[in-house]
Design a protein around this motif. Structure first.
Motif, PDB file in Angstrom:
ATOM      1  N   LEU A  44       4.095   2.933  -2.598  1.00  0.00           N
ATOM      2  CA  LEU A  44       3.998   3.398  -1.010  1.00  0.00           C
ATOM      3  C   LEU A  44       4.825   2.749  -0.359  1.00  0.00           C
ATOM      4  N   ILE A  45       4.901   1.459  -0.529  1.00  0.00           N
ATOM      5  CA  ILE A  45       5.617   0.529   0.501  1.00  0.00           C
ATOM      6  C   ILE A  45       7.110   0.768   0.031  1.00  0.00           C
ATOM      7  N   GLY A  46       7.522   0.623  -1.439  1.00  0.00           N
ATOM      8  CA  GLY A  46       8.839   0.893  -1.633  1.00  0.00           C
ATOM      9  C   GLY A  46       9.607   2.249  -1.396  1.00  0.00           C
ATOM     10  N   GLN A  47       8.773   3.076  -1.434  1.00  0.00           N
ATOM     11  CA  GLN A  47       9.361   4.279  -1.106  1.00  0.00           C
ATOM     12  C   GLN A  47       9.919   4.304   0.444  1.00  0.00           C
ATOM     13  N   GLU A  48       9.262   3.686   1.495  1.00  0.00           N
ATOM     14  CA  GLU A  48       9.732   3.652   2.932  1.00  0.00           C
ATOM     15  C   GLU A  48      10.859   2.527   3.193  1.00  0.00           C
ATOM     16  N   LEU A  49      10.704   1.459   2.209  1.00  0.00           N
ATOM     17  CA  LEU A  49      11.812   0.369   2.418  1.00  0.00           C
ATOM     18  C   LEU A  49      12.950   1.001   1.976  1.00  0.00           C
ATOM     19  N   ILE A  50      13.095   1.677   0.823  1.00  0.00           N
ATOM     20  CA  ILE A  50      14.389   1.929   0.097  1.00  0.00           C
ATOM     21  C   ILE A  50      14.836   3.501   0.546  1.00  0.00           C
ATOM     22  N   CYS A  51      14.201   4.221   1.165  1.00  0.00           N
ATOM     23  CA  CYS A  51      14.534   5.545   1.550  1.00  0.00           C
ATOM     24  C   CYS A  51      15.880   5.517   2.603  1.00  0.00           C
ATOM     25  N   GLN A  92       5.475   9.362   2.894  1.00  0.00           N
ATOM     26  CA  GLN A  92       5.156   9.215   1.408  1.00  0.00           C
ATOM     27  C   GLN A  92       4.597  10.434   0.833  1.00  0.00           C
ATOM     28  N   PHE A  93       3.967  11.335   1.726  1.00  0.00           N
ATOM     29  CA  PHE A  93       3.367  12.292   1.291  1.00  0.00           C
ATOM     30  C   PHE A  93       4.537  13.433   1.242  1.00  0.00           C
ATOM     31  N   ASP A  94       5.563  13.328   2.110  1.00  0.00           N
ATOM     32  CA  ASP A  94       6.681  14.414   2.061  1.00  0.00           C
ATOM     33  C   ASP A  94       7.635  14.028   0.760  1.00  0.00           C
ATOM     34  N   ALA A  95       7.526  12.666   0.494  1.00  0.00           N
ATOM     35  CA  ALA A  95       8.489  12.194  -0.758  1.00  0.00           C
ATOM     36  C   ALA A  95       7.799  12.898  -1.971  1.00  0.00           C
ATOM     37  N   PHE A  96       6.447  12.710  -2.103  1.00  0.00           N
ATOM     38  CA  PHE A  96       5.943  13.252  -3.215  1.00  0.00           C
ATOM     39  C   PHE A  96       6.252  14.982  -3.486  1.00  0.00           C
ATOM     40  N   GLY A 120      -7.233   2.979   1.875  1.00  0.00           N
ATOM     41  CA  GLY A 120      -6.809   3.078   3.226  1.00  0.00           C
ATOM     42  C   GLY A 120      -5.400   3.369   3.666  1.00  0.00           C
ATOM     43  N   MET A 121      -4.190   3.139   2.770  1.00  0.00           N
ATOM     44  CA  MET A 121      -2.954   3.642   3.104  1.00  0.00           C
ATOM     45  C   MET A 121      -2.830   5.011   3.021  1.00  0.00           C
ATOM     46  N   VAL A 122      -3.454   5.642   2.117  1.00  0.00           N
ATOM     47  CA  VAL A 122      -3.435   7.224   2.009  1.00  0.00           C
ATOM     48  C   VAL A 122      -4.182   7.869   3.190  1.00  0.00           C
ATOM     49  N   ALA A 123      -5.177   7.265   3.601  1.00  0.00           N
ATOM     50  CA  ALA A 123      -6.038   7.882   4.805  1.00  0.00           C
ATOM     51  C   ALA A 123      -5.317   7.497   5.972  1.00  0.00           C
ATOM     52  N   GLN A 124      -4.686   6.617   6.028  1.00  0.00           N
ATOM     53  CA  GLN A 124      -3.745   6.239   7.297  1.00  0.00           C
ATOM     54  C   GLN A 124      -2.342   7.299   7.503  1.00  0.00           C
ATOM     55  N   ILE A 125      -1.863   7.457   6.287  1.00  0.00           N
ATOM     56  CA  ILE A 125      -0.751   8.392   6.340  1.00  0.00           C
ATOM     57  C   ILE A 125      -1.367   9.730   6.746  1.00  0.00           C
ATOM     58  N   ALA A 126      -2.260  10.019   6.000  1.00  0.00           N
ATOM     59  CA  ALA A 126      -3.049  11.353   6.316  1.00  0.00           C
ATOM     60  C   ALA A 126      -3.345  11.794   7.902  1.00  0.00           C
ATOM     61  N   VAL A 127      -4.012  10.814   8.268  1.00  0.00           N
ATOM     62  CA  VAL A 127      -4.572  10.824   9.686  1.00  0.00           C
ATOM     63  C   VAL A 127      -3.272  10.898  10.885  1.00  0.00           C
ATOM     64  N   THR A 128      -2.377   9.910  10.530  1.00  0.00           N
ATOM     65  CA  THR A 128      -1.302   9.853  11.442  1.00  0.00           C
ATOM     66  C   THR A 128      -0.092  10.793  11.299  1.00  0.00           C
ATOM     67  N   GLY A 129       0.057  11.271  10.011  1.00  0.00           N
ATOM     68  CA  GLY A 129       1.230  11.954   9.486  1.00  0.00           C
ATOM     69  C   GLY A 129       2.495  11.273   9.895  1.00  0.00           C
ATOM     70  N   LYS A 130       2.445   9.925   9.977  1.00  0.00           N
ATOM     71  CA  LYS A 130       3.834   9.219   9.724  1.00  0.00           C
ATOM     72  C   LYS A 130       4.008   8.164   8.555  1.00  0.00           C
ATOM     73  N   LEU A 142       3.840   4.889   6.473  1.00  0.00           N
ATOM     74  CA  LEU A 142       2.825   3.770   6.207  1.00  0.00           C
ATOM     75  C   LEU A 142       3.167   2.739   7.041  1.00  0.00           C
ATOM     76  N   LEU A 143       4.403   1.926   6.998  1.00  0.00           N
ATOM     77  CA  LEU A 143       4.939   0.761   7.744  1.00  0.00           C
ATOM     78  C   LEU A 143       5.247   1.116   9.030  1.00  0.00           C
ATOM     79  N   GLN A 144       5.495   2.287   9.490  1.00  0.00           N
ATOM     80  CA  GLN A 144       5.925   2.743  10.943  1.00  0.00           C
ATOM     81  C   GLN A 144       4.723   2.578  11.628  1.00  0.00           C
ATOM     82  N   THR A 145       3.616   3.263  11.174  1.00  0.00           N
ATOM     83  CA  THR A 145       2.483   3.143  11.912  1.00  0.00           C
ATOM     84  C   THR A 145       1.641   1.809  11.888  1.00  0.00           C
ATOM     85  N   THR A 146       1.987   0.993  10.954  1.00  0.00           N
ATOM     86  CA  THR A 146       1.441  -0.285  10.920  1.00  0.00           C
ATOM     87  C   THR A 146       2.026  -1.295  11.821  1.00  0.00           C
ATOM     88  N   PHE A 147       3.271  -1.230  12.010  1.00  0.00           N
ATOM     89  CA  PHE A 147       3.974  -1.980  12.863  1.00  0.00           C
ATOM     90  C   PHE A 147       3.773  -1.414  14.529  1.00  0.00           C
TER      91      PHE A 147
END
Length: 228
Positions: free
Chosen positions: A117-124, A136-140, A206-216, A218-223
């Motif tokens: 999950l973290i790697g996908q957002e870092l290397i995209c 991450q959901f869109d990448a899947f 927790g990560m999956v729930a965060q992405i599903a709720v925000t639609g953004k 993972l790292l973007q919504t975390t920071f």
């Protein structure tokens, strides 16, 4: 007739005097104590016996105010008495080993998933379409179907080859590319793997729930928490 009554009166006076003396002697010495029979002794013992206190249950190590689960007796590594759902109740040792095997397997998959999950957002940003998706959901969903089939096939192959009826340490499937268990599996490493696996399972959820709720991503919504 005086000679006839006089002896009778004398006898009566002597009897009364003797009775008075006996009564005074008893009053001085106290009343006679009645020797209890065996039945009365047993009745007294039943009445005076203190009630026995019920044995207090052993408390859990991780939750010291909750009773220790009956199925956990310290046989497995890192058994801290945590089982609120009661999965280990009335389980044999072989079944507990099976549950530990499942726990390790889910923990390992979750550790890999967290890295994914973290790697996908870092290397995209460095990837070309369709792998340049940060969410991450869109990448899947953007992954090719053949690629997903390859991943599922690899998982099934590992699962089938990991099964064994021979007695072994839970989680030991003979995979050690770095040779960390060359001289035997170290207890510290085994404990660390269990702890990291448990943390990864909670973290991945927790990560999956965060992405599903925000639609953004993972790292973007975390920071976003640190931005005004």
């Amino acid at each position: 007739w005086h000679w006839l009554i006089a002896p009778i009166i004398g006898t009566m006076l002597r009897t009364m005097l003797l009775s008075a003396l006996c009564a005074s002697a008893l009053a001085f010495n106290g009343p006679a104590v009645r020797t209890p029979t065996s039945s009365s002794v047993s009745m007294m013992a039943k009445k005076k016996a203190a009630p026995k206190k019920a044995a207090e249950p052993e408390l859990s190590k991780c939750i010291p105010f909750v009773a220790k689960p009956e199925g956990l007796n310290g046989e497995l590594l890192l058994d801290i008495g945590f089982d609120p759902a009661g999965f280990t109740n009335k389980q044999s040792y072989e079944q507990l080993v099976r549950l530990r095997e499942v726990e390790l397997k889910h923990g390992r998959v979750s550790m890999l998933a967290v890295v994914g999950l973290i790697g996908q957002e870092l290397i995209c940003p460095y990837q070309q379409a369709p792998f340049d998706v940060a969410n991450q959901f869109d990448a899947f969903g953007a992954a090719p179907a053949l690629g997903l089939i390859q991943i599922l096939g690899a998982c099934g192959y590992i699962e089938l080859n990991a099964k064994s009826d021979a007695p072994r340490i839970p989680g030991d499937i003979g995979f050690d590319p770095f040779g960390l268990s060359k001289n035997g599996i170290k207890e510290d490493f085994a404990i660390a793997e269990i702890k990291h696996g448990r943390l990864a399972m909670i973290g991945f959820a927790g990560m999956v729930a965060q992405i599903a709720v925000t639609g953004k991503p993972l790292l973007q919504t975390t920071f976003d928490v640190f931005t005004p």
